[in-house]
Every structure is written in structure tokens, then in C-alpha cells.
Design a protein around this motif. Sequence first.
Motif, short mmCIF file in Angstrom:
data_model
loop_
_atom_site.label_atom_id
_atom_site.label_comp_id
_atom_site.label_asym_id
_atom_site.label_seq_id
_atom_site.Cartn_x
_atom_site.Cartn_y
_atom_site.Cartn_z
N TRP A 195 0.83 -1.21 0.00
CA TRP A 195 0.00 0.00 0.00
C TRP A 195 0.86 1.25 0.00
CZ3 TRP A 195 -0.11 4.01 3.43
CH2 TRP A 195 -1.14 4.95 3.25
N LEU A 196 1.91 1.29 0.82
CA LEU A 196 2.77 2.47 0.89
C LEU A 196 3.47 2.71 -0.44
CD1 LEU A 196 4.17 4.73 2.46
CD2 LEU A 196 5.85 3.06 3.24
N LEU A 197 3.98 1.65 -1.06
CA LEU A 197 4.66 1.80 -2.35
C LEU A 197 3.71 2.29 -3.42
CD1 LEU A 197 6.81 -1.47 -2.31
CD2 LEU A 197 7.59 0.85 -1.83
N GLY A 198 2.47 1.77 -3.39
CA GLY A 198 1.48 2.24 -4.35
C GLY A 198 1.10 3.69 -4.12
N GLU A 199 1.02 4.10 -2.86
CA GLU A 199 0.70 5.49 -2.53
C GLU A 199 1.79 6.44 -3.01
OE1 GLU A 199 -1.93 8.28 -0.49
OE2 GLU A 199 -2.17 6.14 -0.93
N LEU A 200 3.04 5.98 -2.97
CA LEU A 200 4.18 6.82 -3.37
C LEU A 200 4.55 6.62 -4.84
CD1 LEU A 200 6.45 6.33 -0.23
CD2 LEU A 200 4.94 8.26 -0.75
N ASN A 201 3.81 5.78 -5.57
CA ASN A 201 4.06 5.51 -7.00
C ASN A 201 5.45 4.94 -7.26
OD1 ASN A 201 1.51 6.44 -7.78
ND2 ASN A 201 2.21 8.55 -7.95
N ILE A 202 5.91 4.07 -6.37
CA ILE A 202 7.22 3.42 -6.57
C ILE A 202 7.08 1.90 -6.47
CG2 ILE A 202 8.60 5.39 -5.83
CD1 ILE A 202 8.85 4.11 -3.08
N LEU A 203 5.88 1.40 -6.81
CA LEU A 203 5.60 -0.01 -6.63
C LEU A 203 6.51 -0.89 -7.47
CD1 LEU A 203 3.64 -1.92 -5.11
CD2 LEU A 203 2.18 -1.86 -7.14
N ASN A 204 6.75 -0.50 -8.73
CA ASN A 204 7.58 -1.34 -9.59
C ASN A 204 8.95 -0.74 -9.85
OD1 ASN A 204 6.63 0.74 -11.14
ND2 ASN A 204 6.25 -0.48 -12.96
N SER A 205 9.40 0.14 -8.94
CA SER A 205 10.78 0.59 -8.98
C SER A 205 11.69 -0.50 -8.42
CB SER A 205 10.96 1.88 -8.17
OG SER A 205 10.68 1.63 -6.80
N GLU A 206 12.98 -0.36 -8.63
CA GLU A 206 13.92 -1.37 -8.13
C GLU A 206 13.83 -1.50 -6.61
OE1 GLU A 206 18.70 -2.46 -8.43
OE2 GLU A 206 17.93 -0.60 -9.26
N LEU A 207 13.75 -0.35 -5.95
CA LEU A 207 13.64 -0.37 -4.49
C LEU A 207 12.31 -0.96 -4.04
CD1 LEU A 207 15.50 0.69 -2.15
CD2 LEU A 207 13.93 2.62 -1.99
N GLY A 208 11.24 -0.66 -4.78
CA GLY A 208 9.93 -1.19 -4.44
C GLY A 208 9.86 -2.70 -4.56
N ALA A 211 11.67 -4.23 -1.63
CA ALA A 211 10.88 -4.11 -0.39
C ALA A 211 9.74 -5.11 -0.36
CB ALA A 211 10.34 -2.68 -0.26
N LEU A 212 9.07 -5.33 -1.49
CA LEU A 212 7.99 -6.31 -1.55
C LEU A 212 8.51 -7.71 -1.27
CD1 LEU A 212 5.85 -5.16 -4.61
CD2 LEU A 212 5.18 -5.13 -2.23
N SER A 213 9.65 -8.06 -1.86
CA SER A 213 10.21 -9.40 -1.65
C SER A 213 10.62 -9.59 -0.19
CB SER A 213 11.42 -9.61 -2.58
OG SER A 213 11.04 -9.52 -3.93
N ALA A 214 11.30 -8.60 0.38
CA ALA A 214 11.74 -8.71 1.78
C ALA A 214 10.54 -8.76 2.72
CB ALA A 214 12.64 -7.53 2.14
N ALA A 215 9.50 -7.97 2.44
CA ALA A 215 8.30 -7.99 3.28
C ALA A 215 7.59 -9.34 3.20
CB ALA A 215 7.35 -6.87 2.88
N ALA A 216 7.57 -9.93 2.01
CA ALA A 216 6.95 -11.25 1.85
C ALA A 216 7.70 -12.30 2.68
CB ALA A 216 6.93 -11.65 0.38
N VAL A 217 9.03 -12.24 2.68
CA VAL A 217 9.83 -13.17 3.48
C VAL A 217 9.58 -12.94 4.97
CG1 VAL A 217 12.18 -13.84 4.10
CG2 VAL A 217 11.60 -13.43 1.71
#
Length: 784
Positions: A195-208, A211-217
Motif C-alpha cells: 500500500w505504501l509503495l502504491g501510494e508513493l508511486n514506486i511499486l515497480n521501482s527497483e527499491l519497491g 521491499a515487496l520481496s523482503a516484506a513477503a519473506v
Amino acid sequence: MAGPPPPPPPFSFGNGTFEVCMALPPKINSVGIWENQTSPSVILTYSLPLLELQMLLIFTVTHLVYGILKPLGITLFASQMFAGMIMGPAVLGKIESFRDIFIRNELVLQVIDTTAGFGFCIFSFLMGVKMDARLALKTTRRAVVIGIVSLLCPLLVSIIVQEIYKTPNQSERITIEYLVGVVTQSVTHFSVVAWLLGELNILNSELGRLALSAAAVSDLSNIFLYKCFTLAGYWKMSPSLAVGWAGATIFYLFLLFCVFRPWMFWVIRTTPEGRPVKGVYVVIIMMLAFAYGVFTHWLDRSPLLGAFLVGLAVPDGPPLGSTMVEKFDGLANGVFLVIYVTTSTMRVNPTKMLADLSRVRFTCILVIATFLAKFISCLIASCWSRIPIRDSLAFSLIMSSKGIVELSYFSSYKDSEVLSDETFSMLTLVVLVNATIIPILVKYLYDPVSRKYASYQQRNIMHLKPNSELRILACVHRPEHVSALVDVLNITYPTKESPNVVYALHLIELVGRDSPVFIAHQKHKNLVVNSYHHIVAFNQYEKNNWETVTVNAFTAISPSKLMHEDVCTLALDKEVSFILLPFHRKWSVDGSIEDDNNVIRNMNCNVLDRAPCSTGILVDRRRKLFMSSTSTYSVGMIFLGGKDDREALTLAKRIARDPKVKLTVIHLIADEDSGNFIDWDGMLDAEVLKDIKQNDNSHGCDVKYIVLVSKHGQQASRIVQSIVGDYDLIIVGRRYGADSVQTMGLSDWSEFPELGVIGDLLVSPDLNCRISVLVVQQQDFIDS
């Protein structure tokens, strides 16, 4: 993963008996304010009008607060929490008439709380639908390390702090309250990060993506640890109870993932491509989610957990996952989630929280220590992974973010009387502070747009070395785009000495999942996606041009507003010289306008603004360019001057090497210019036009050069109208923002600025022709 709140530990508090009086049958619908004209407020004794008034007040206050706080960078979720604080006992709750609406008696609270809980159950189901559980299983080593470290380090630090400050006479309940705070502060939840990445429009950036992969783990590790501790707690109480609980859980999961999930795949297989899923299947799945919620409640688990796991079993993405999201996401996020967040925050009572300052002080120490442990561990791990320090700071803040999942934890524990009013208020305020500050800091630290795609060298056709390979990124949205793009690729005349390397990118809008997907089909040849027909078409193009063309196919599934990032990133990584984009408007065979797709148009405009190389927009007017191996076709190039026109002319020259192409260059000049070039741009124009003027056919090119005079835009419009019928394709430079005498006045009537004034004129319905147009823009900026 980032599911609903886990069940409370096997302890119970508050086993007192409550006596509630209610009228049967319950009063639900009123006949209106005229039921009692002397006292119209009698309608508030009915549950439905009261609920409607409560919802109206909630939406009014939340939107007013969001309208005020949005310019400051405050997110919608934080604004909803602020609205809940305002409507709580600290502000509006002090007004007697307001208390009558929301907290007059227990039944009033039950209606609004039940509505909010029902809505959050749907939201939990959708969280599971949009989550890609495979992301935690196929992630990189870097994400695994960060995910585990970000969970264990704060967990250990917080336990140590709790043991240090633990008092001898500390009650068991307070210990459990602190344990709840420790666990919720230590875990990074996938849904909160998405949700935060989508709010900041960086969902499919390298950093995003990291972050998604690390959060899933982190989320998966948290569930595993939680289940182990729960099983150990039950085993300590009674081994037979632990075995029964484990058996019921295994049966529950087996039925869900080995019976119902295969049935869902059967639904997908029986649904025709491009057709929606039948409504009866949607109803069955939703009823299954609620039934599993009842089942988990029967197992002394939160009903939200059952709905979440059913959502997790639904195959994400189209057609089934996207259908569920499309039908219920607007209702869940736009209505029920607002009610849930606001009513949950309304339960915060600052006066009770300040009654015990020693507990407030200890909770603050515990929360700060946990946050710092999580932030520093993520910072060290990301720096170890060679991420720049500024990006590492932003990444650490993202991994430390809190949101709706934590709030649902605290609300669930308060309902179960595991958390006291004081602890609930303190932990909810921690979520509010976190959700307010972190998005602002991340936005300040990490800006993926600014200079992200700036190249350190010239990447365009004009500056390519003679006989060097031409790297083209061809973007496809719909099946009808493929044939038009392949036609243009065919006439670029690849040879063994000067081959084409084509990167075919199929862009799909992200619906029904949280995590974007990028697929390289050379590495995943057995992966079945909706790009199959596009891949076959480009592979056939490669076979037809064996040894002169190499095709690499990709599929990107991302939010519509972030599609341009996939395009620009791939162009930068593959050192592409030219991006070929389809126009957003679709024409039918008879020439009438059939469809306008604003998603494609917005993406094209974003690519033009950020592309690390030259870009072309192809307007396909349903006129076949490549008819047969023996047919010839005419290409016109309208030249006014400037870098875009020079790039377009360079491409036209490359096309003219094909013996089947007849190229005509129409040079529009102003009367006062008379072909004399006195500035630097003019000298460059003269150089690129030199061999065209000399009609150099030494390379077998059939080129014709025409000079026409245009004193103003109206004259240029007449010239364009007179020549459009003579060509199959016209190439023009975009020349955005470039003023010239030849086109004076045309920009005032321009409908599509992304095509430039001449390109916009060529696609105007007033021309009533089926000519195709290629608008070219040279690489916009270079990092120095």
C-alpha cells in the motif's frame, strides 16, 4: 503473510456477565421524519437511519481532514486515523448530541462495529487475493537476508528491553500486552508495504520490488514462528488439545488448497479468453470466504483469518483474481475500510492513556527501541547489499512502516480483551505517528523519476555508427498493435552488416494482485501468460528475417500509472536506441474512430518525458505497409528542422535503403529563410540534408527531395492535405514546444501535443484518409 490479526493467546480476561436489554423485534426501518413531527429525531431509534447518519458523518469528516492534510503529504490512511481521533472522546466525543449518535448505548456501537467488521472481512479476503505468495519462495538471497534480519533483530532487542524493565510484581496481563506490542512492531507486513509503495508511486521501482520481496519473506517467517509458538502453548496446556488443533488446521488448509484451489483453476480453464468469470462462481467464492471465517471462529481463531486464507487460495491476476478485485475492491476500500479505520481510531481515549505515566514511558521506550532495531538492521543489511546510502535510508523506513494490518491487530486484541484501553490507545497512536511521518520521509529521500533514466551517452539513431546494429524496444498493449509494429520493423531494412535487435514488451495492466511482475520469456519458456500470441508473432518476424533480426520477448504486469517505468527501465538496461510505441486511438476498417484508451496515452506521454533514448509513436490507420515481397510502398518525410526532424530523417534514410521503398522528403521552409542556414541548428539541418539534396543513389536508395514554402500554419495545413494521399507512411519529428513560422497558429488547435503540430494535423479526422504516421522524438536529455 500480511493477513488479518492472529488470534489471541490461550489466555482470557474479563469473564464477567453482562446484561443487555433489547426490544424484539428490533427496530430497523423507520417511516421517515414524519413518524413523529414534534420529535423528528425519533428516526435515530431505528438502526438503519442511525447507521446511515453515522456513515455520512464519517465520510464528511474524513474527506474534510484529507482535503486539509493532503497538501502536507499526509496519506489517506493517516487522514482517516486523524478523523477518527477528532470524532473520538477527545474532541467531538465531548459533545452530547454527537455522543448520542455514536456511543449512546452498546447496541449503537454494535451496529457500526459489525458493519465495519464485515467490511474488513471483505478487505482481508481481497488482501489475500492480491498477494502473490510465490514472491517469498522465488526471491533473491538479498531479500531473504533482509526479510529475516528485519524480523529477528527487533524481536530480540524488544524482548531484551522488556526483560530489563520488567518489574517483580508485573501482572501476566501486562506482560502479554507488551508481547503483543513487541510482535506487531517487529513484523513487516506485505500488504502495508504494498500500500505504501502504491501510494508513493514506486511499486515497480527497483527499491519497491526489493521491499515487496523482503516484506513477503518477513511475513512468511512471522506466520511460521507464530504457528510454532501457538502449537507449543497448546501443547503445554494439553497435548491432546495441541494435536486436535494441529489436525483441524491441517484439514482446513488441505481442504482449501487441495480441493477448492484446484476447483478455481478449473473455473479459469472453463472461462473463455477475454470473457468475464460467471457471476455464480464469484458468489460461491465469496460465500466460501465467509464460511471459512465462521469455521476459523469456531476454532477460536479470528474470522478474518479464514477470509484472508481463502483469498490467498484464489489465483491472483486475471481472470479470476482480477474479477474479484474489480467487483469488491471499490466497496471494500471506498466504503467499509474508511468506516473500519475511523471507528477503530475513535476508541482511542487519551485521558485513560495518561492515567498511568509509568506505563506510557515504558511503552514509548519499547516502541522506540524496536523501531530503531528494525531500522538499523535493515540499513546495515541494505548497505551490505551495496544499495546507495540515500536509497538504503528510504528502504529502511519502508520496512519499518505500519498501517491497517497493525491497526486490525490492536482492534482484534481489544475486542478479545487482551489489550486494555490504555495500551490500545498508546499502540494505535504509534501507528498514527508512523503512518504520518514515514511516507513524507520516503518521498523526500527516494525520487525514482528525477534523473533516473538519464543516460550517460547519446542513444539515438542519428549517432549510431555506420552499419551498427539498431536496438528497438517495441511496446504492445493489444493484439492489433502487433501487425502494425512488425510492419514498421520490416521496413527498417535489417541486414547482416546492420542487424536489428528487437525487444518486444507486452504491457498488461496490474489488476487483482499487489506485486508487479516482469517476465523474460527467454528464461521462462514454459511460463503461460496472456502474451502467447504476441510472442508467436514476433518470433515469426524473427524467422522471416533469419540472421538479420534477433527478438527478445518480455511481459510486464504493472499499474497503469507506472507502466512507463517498465518501458524506460528496460530501454536503459538493454541500451536501446529507439522505443516504438502504439498510438492510443484505434480506427476501424472504414476509417472511423473505434476506441480511445487513456491508459495508453498517459503511458506514451510519460515515456516521452523520461525516455533514455529516442522515441516514436506509431499511428496505425489500418493501411497495410508490407503487402508482399514484391510490392513497393511510398514513405514521406516532412522536414522543418530541429533535432527531432533530424532524428526522423535519419530513420527515413535507413528505411530508404530497402529497394522496395520510395522515400520523398518534403522540406517546408519559410519565405524569408530561402534555405539559408545561419544558426547552429540550421547548420546541422543542412548537414543532414546534404546527401538528400544531392539525390545520392549510390546505395540503391530511391529518394526524392521537394522544397515547399509555408508562411504560416494555414498554408502548412493546405500542403499537408494535398500530399497525404500519395504515401503509405509519413514520418515527422515531434518538435514539441518548437515555434516556427511554417506552422504558426497550428499549436492553438492541437488535440494531441504528444504528436507535435504536424503529427496532430496528420491524424485529424478532417483529413479523411487512412495514412499511417510515425512521430519521432530524439533523446531528450543526457546526464553530464
